[in-house]
Design a protein around this motif. Structure first.
Motif, PDB file in Angstrom:
ATOM      1  N   LEU A  53       2.795   5.780   5.981  1.00 31.71           N
ATOM      2  CA  LEU A  53       1.388   6.796   7.018  1.00 31.71           C
ATOM      3  C   LEU A  53       1.336   7.829   6.153  1.00 31.71           C
ATOM      4  CD1 LEU A  53       4.382   6.141   9.743  1.00 31.71           C
ATOM      5  CD2 LEU A  53       1.985   5.743   9.805  1.00 31.71           C
ATOM      6  N   GLU A  54       2.904   7.648   4.886  1.00 32.31           N
ATOM      7  CA  GLU A  54       2.344   9.343   4.139  1.00 32.31           C
ATOM      8  C   GLU A  54       0.919   9.510   3.773  1.00 32.31           C
ATOM      9  OE1 GLU A  54       4.209  11.696   0.454  1.00 32.31           O
ATOM     10  OE2 GLU A  54       5.304  10.203   1.806  1.00 32.31           O
ATOM     11  N   ALA A  55       1.403   7.758   2.836  1.00 31.02           N
ATOM     12  CA  ALA A  55      -0.245   7.976   1.890  1.00 31.02           C
ATOM     13  C   ALA A  55      -1.368   7.321   2.449  1.00 31.02           C
ATOM     14  CB  ALA A  55      -0.154   6.395   1.065  1.00 31.02           C
ATOM     15  N   LEU A  56      -1.154   6.677   3.826  1.00 31.02           N
ATOM     16  CA  LEU A  56      -2.938   7.532   5.251  1.00 31.02           C
ATOM     17  C   LEU A  56      -3.129   8.185   5.328  1.00 31.02           C
ATOM     18  CD1 LEU A  56      -2.139   3.864   7.062  1.00 31.02           C
ATOM     19  CD2 LEU A  56      -3.637   4.287   5.146  1.00 31.02           C
ATOM     20  N   ARG A  57      -2.320   9.085   4.907  1.00 34.35           N
ATOM     21  CA  ARG A  57      -2.742  10.763   5.689  1.00 34.35           C
ATOM     22  C   ARG A  57      -3.013  11.280   4.888  1.00 34.35           C
ATOM     23  NH1 ARG A  57       2.354  11.238   7.166  1.00 34.35           N
ATOM     24  NH2 ARG A  57       3.123  12.188   5.762  1.00 34.35           N
ATOM     25  N   ASP A  58      -2.332  11.057   3.580  1.00 34.30           N
ATOM     26  CA  ASP A  58      -2.636  12.248   1.893  1.00 34.30           C
ATOM     27  C   ASP A  58      -3.995  11.756   1.317  1.00 34.30           C
ATOM     28  OD1 ASP A  58      -1.007  13.780   3.569  1.00 34.30           O
ATOM     29  OD2 ASP A  58       1.054  13.169   1.811  1.00 34.30           O
ATOM     30  N   ASP A  59      -4.380  10.578   1.206  1.00 35.09           N
ATOM     31  CA  ASP A  59      -4.727   9.525  -0.144  1.00 35.09           C
ATOM     32  C   ASP A  59      -6.128   9.209   0.356  1.00 35.09           C
ATOM     33  OD1 ASP A  59      -2.984  11.032  -2.376  1.00 35.09           O
ATOM     34  OD2 ASP A  59      -1.856   9.136  -1.819  1.00 35.09           O
ATOM     35  N   LYS A  60      -6.987   8.894  -0.121  1.00 38.04           N
ATOM     36  CA  LYS A  60      -8.287   7.840   0.259  1.00 38.04           C
ATOM     37  C   LYS A  60      -7.429   6.885  -0.886  1.00 38.04           C
ATOM     38  CE  LYS A  60     -11.518  11.754   1.114  1.00 38.04           C
ATOM     39  NZ  LYS A  60     -13.046  12.227   1.393  1.00 38.04           N
ATOM     40  N   TRP A  61      -7.752   5.608   0.266  1.00 38.01           N
ATOM     41  CA  TRP A  61      -7.438   4.415  -0.502  1.00 38.01           C
ATOM     42  C   TRP A  61      -9.217   3.030  -0.029  1.00 38.01           C
ATOM     43  CZ3 TRP A  61      -3.402   4.573  -3.728  1.00 38.01           C
ATOM     44  CH2 TRP A  61      -2.630   4.694  -3.048  1.00 38.01           C
ATOM     45  N   ASP A  62      -8.757   2.190  -1.387  1.00 41.23           N
ATOM     46  CA  ASP A  62     -10.221   1.412  -1.640  1.00 41.23           C
ATOM     47  C   ASP A  62      -9.748   0.275  -0.270  1.00 41.23           C
ATOM     48  OD1 ASP A  62     -12.260   2.890  -2.783  1.00 41.23           O
ATOM     49  OD2 ASP A  62     -10.939   3.323  -4.727  1.00 41.23           O
ATOM     50  N   ALA A  63      -8.227  -0.315  -0.812  1.00 39.03           N
ATOM     51  CA  ALA A  63      -8.091  -1.408   0.183  1.00 39.03           C
ATOM     52  C   ALA A  63      -6.657  -1.063  -0.172  1.00 39.03           C
ATOM     53  CB  ALA A  63      -8.527  -2.438  -1.205  1.00 39.03           C
ATOM     54  N   VAL A  64      -5.990  -2.288   0.370  1.00 41.35           N
ATOM     55  CA  VAL A  64      -4.726  -2.578   1.301  1.00 41.35           C
ATOM     56  C   VAL A  64      -4.066  -4.423   0.812  1.00 41.35           C
ATOM     57  CG1 VAL A  64      -2.740  -2.241   2.460  1.00 41.35           C
ATOM     58  CG2 VAL A  64      -4.681  -0.509   3.222  1.00 41.35           C
ATOM     59  N   ILE A  65      -3.654  -3.753  -0.086  1.00 41.75           N
ATOM     60  CA  ILE A  65      -2.354  -5.456  -0.467  1.00 41.75           C
ATOM     61  C   ILE A  65      -1.262  -5.890   0.212  1.00 41.75           C
ATOM     62  CG2 ILE A  65      -1.891  -7.448  -1.682  1.00 41.75           C
ATOM     63  CD1 ILE A  65      -4.702  -7.133  -2.931  1.00 41.75           C
ATOM     64  N   VAL A  88     -11.647   2.282   7.868  1.00 35.90           N
ATOM     65  CA  VAL A  88     -11.732   0.594   7.643  1.00 35.90           C
ATOM     66  C   VAL A  88     -11.385   0.631   6.067  1.00 35.90           C
ATOM     67  CG1 VAL A  88     -14.054  -1.146   7.641  1.00 35.90           C
ATOM     68  CG2 VAL A  88     -14.070   1.300   8.626  1.00 35.90           C
ATOM     69  N   LEU A  89     -10.495  -0.009   6.040  1.00 33.40           N
ATOM     70  CA  LEU A  89     -10.126  -0.588   4.868  1.00 33.40           C
ATOM     71  C   LEU A  89      -9.468  -2.507   4.528  1.00 33.40           C
ATOM     72  CD1 LEU A  89      -7.179   2.130   4.767  1.00 33.40           C
ATOM     73  CD2 LEU A  89      -9.245   1.960   3.083  1.00 33.40           C
ATOM     74  N   PRO A  90     -10.160  -2.435   4.027  1.00 34.53           N
ATOM     75  CA  PRO A  90     -10.050  -4.118   3.837  1.00 34.53           C
ATOM     76  C   PRO A  90      -8.228  -4.265   3.336  1.00 34.53           C
ATOM     77  CG  PRO A  90     -11.834  -3.419   1.779  1.00 34.53           C
ATOM     78  CD  PRO A  90     -10.475  -1.807   2.656  1.00 34.53           C
ATOM     79  N   PHE A  91      -8.282  -5.371   4.139  1.00 38.55           N
ATOM     80  CA  PHE A  91      -6.582  -5.606   3.672  1.00 38.55           C
ATOM     81  C   PHE A  91      -6.253  -7.136   3.685  1.00 38.55           C
ATOM     82  CE2 PHE A  91      -2.383  -6.136   5.617  1.00 38.55           C
ATOM     83  CZ  PHE A  91      -1.761  -5.271   5.939  1.00 38.55           C
ATOM     84  N   LEU A  92      -5.842  -6.907   2.405  1.00 32.85           N
ATOM     85  CA  LEU A  92      -5.435  -8.829   2.391  1.00 32.85           C
ATOM     86  C   LEU A  92      -3.759  -8.797   2.299  1.00 32.85           C
ATOM     87  CD1 LEU A  92      -8.015  -8.012   1.200  1.00 32.85           C
ATOM     88  CD2 LEU A  92      -7.809  -9.355  -0.625  1.00 32.85           C
ATOM     89  N   VAL A  93      -3.398  -9.982   2.683  1.00 34.89           N
ATOM     90  CA  VAL A  93      -1.580 -10.249   3.005  1.00 34.89           C
ATOM     91  C   VAL A  93      -1.633 -11.964   1.574  1.00 34.89           C
ATOM     92  CG1 VAL A  93      -0.679 -11.701   4.478  1.00 34.89           C
ATOM     93  CG2 VAL A  93      -1.856  -9.951   5.361  1.00 34.89           C
ATOM     94  N   VAL A  94      -0.456 -11.120   1.315  1.00 32.19           N
ATOM     95  CA  VAL A  94      -0.245 -12.300  -0.164  1.00 32.19           C
ATOM     96  C   VAL A  94       0.919 -12.682   0.253  1.00 32.19           C
ATOM     97  CG1 VAL A  94       0.273 -11.296  -2.741  1.00 32.19           C
ATOM     98  CG2 VAL A  94      -2.072 -11.007  -1.797  1.00 32.19           C
TER      99      VAL A  94
END
Length: 372
Positions: A53-65, A88-94
């Protein structure tokens, strides 16, 4: 980052990757795999819901794994939080334990792809593909928002122009009444005097001229009423009855008009909406319908007004509103929307129906008089 004409992702800078992983070793392996495939990455590892939640609030990301299962957090929960953030963030599950059933469930929940730990050969292409699709989705959403703004601006422009037209019509109607009407009245009085006091020839000519002047005065009154419907002067129901009577006389088409109130007081915008809907609908009937009968029903309840205009003519095409010259019908739709109402157009091979429904202002609803 952008998408080129071929739909491929153009990388202009290291992309920022948020990795939900409790294993430092697995995290380093993932980053090393991307580096080996020459993908520039600036990655950050997190493990908990609060950190996400903190990362989504404070920073801009290009993708989430995300690992499918963390000690206190799951990839499914993380996916829900990312989607709920309206990004609209790409979300990959590993995951090393992700079975086929769980993988399908993750994809149905909105994950862009899934991979198995230890088999990361397609990690880079999967990530690039997901990022390209996300970028394209962002551009589509941006275009949709721009289109929505443009449509809103066009609606506002239409309403502004309609207000200007209504004001100009009212001004012309006043000039016809005050200036032309006054001059015609004076001319009529002068001709009446000549008819009474002139010789036989002059009186005869004056009598003929009086008939012409009376006809001009009637035409001026008709034009004045069409320019500014007498909804405020005579009341809405009386104004509708007058217009229906004029329609009957000019077209010879039979019209029935039923209403459950003697009168209803509306603000000018609502009254004009009802009257213009009637006027435009009857104009279309006269020009295009080939009808022999028109039925008009006005129903006023405690909080709503509905007007239905149905004919037995040739019917209404399904794409009537889409035709290039359907400005009148589209104008009715915008007028209704302006007062919180709606217009429905329906019809088949025989007959057409225009239905207006709109809410009443509080004072209008309380003043509707029930018919006796």
């Amino acid at each position: 980052m952008n998408v080129d004409n071929a739909g491929s992702l153009v990388i202009e800078r290291p992309f920022r990757l948020l990795v939900l992983e409790d294993s430092e070793l697995d995290y380093e392996l993932l980053v090393a795999t991307l580096s080996r495939d020459r993908l520039p990455v600036a990655a950050r590892r997190i493990e908990t819901r609060a950190q996400l939640l903190e990362a989504l609030r404070d920073d801009k990301w290009d993708a989430v794994i995300a690992d499918h299962q963390l000690p206190t957090f799951s990839g499914t929960e993380a996916l829900q939080l990312v989607r709920a953030s309206d990004r609209v963030l790409p979300f990959l599950v590993v995951s090393g334990t992700l079975g086929e059933e769980a993988a399908v469930a993750a994809m149905r929940s909105g994950a862009d792809d899934y991979l198995v730990k230890g088999r990361l050969a397609r990690l880079a292409p999967a990530l690039l593909n997901a990022m390209a699709l996300a970028q394209a989705r962002r551009e589509r959403e941006s275009a949709a928002r721009a289109l929505e703004r443009s449509e809103q601006q066009l609606r506002e422009l239409y309403l502004h122009l309609q207000t200007v037209v209504d004001d100009e019509r009212a001004a012309i109607a006043r000039e016809i009444h005050d200036d032309i009407g006054g001059m015609l009245t004076t001319l009529r009085l002068d001709l009446s005097w000549i008819e009474r006091n002139g010789d036989t020839a002059a009186a005869d000519r004056a009598r003929h001229a009086l008939q012409t002047v009376i006809g001009i005065m009637q035409s001026a009154q008709r034009i004045q009423r069409n320019l500014r419907p007498p909804v405020l002067d005579a009341g809405l129901v009386d104004a509708m009855s007058w217009h229906i009577g004029e329609f009957r006389r000019s077209t010879g088409i039979g019209v029935t008009f039923s209403h459950n109130v003697k009168a209803v007081e509306l603000d000018e915008s609502r009254a004009m909406t009802v009257y213009r809907t009637l006027q435009e609908s009857l104009t279309n009937v006269a020009r295009h319908a080939g009808a022999s009968v028109v039925r008009i029903d006005l129903i006023v309840t405690a909080g709503e007004l509905s007007l239905e205009i149905a004919d037995d003519g040739v019917g209404l095409a399904p794409d009537a509103l889409e035709k290039a010259q359907s400005f009148g019908l589209r104008g009715l739709v915008e007028r209704a929307r302006q007062v919180g109402g709606w217009i429905d157009l329906s019809g088949g091979e025989r007959g057409a129906c225009v239905l207006l429904s709109m809410p009443l202002a509080g004072q209008a609803a309380s003043k509707a008089e029930a018919a006796t």
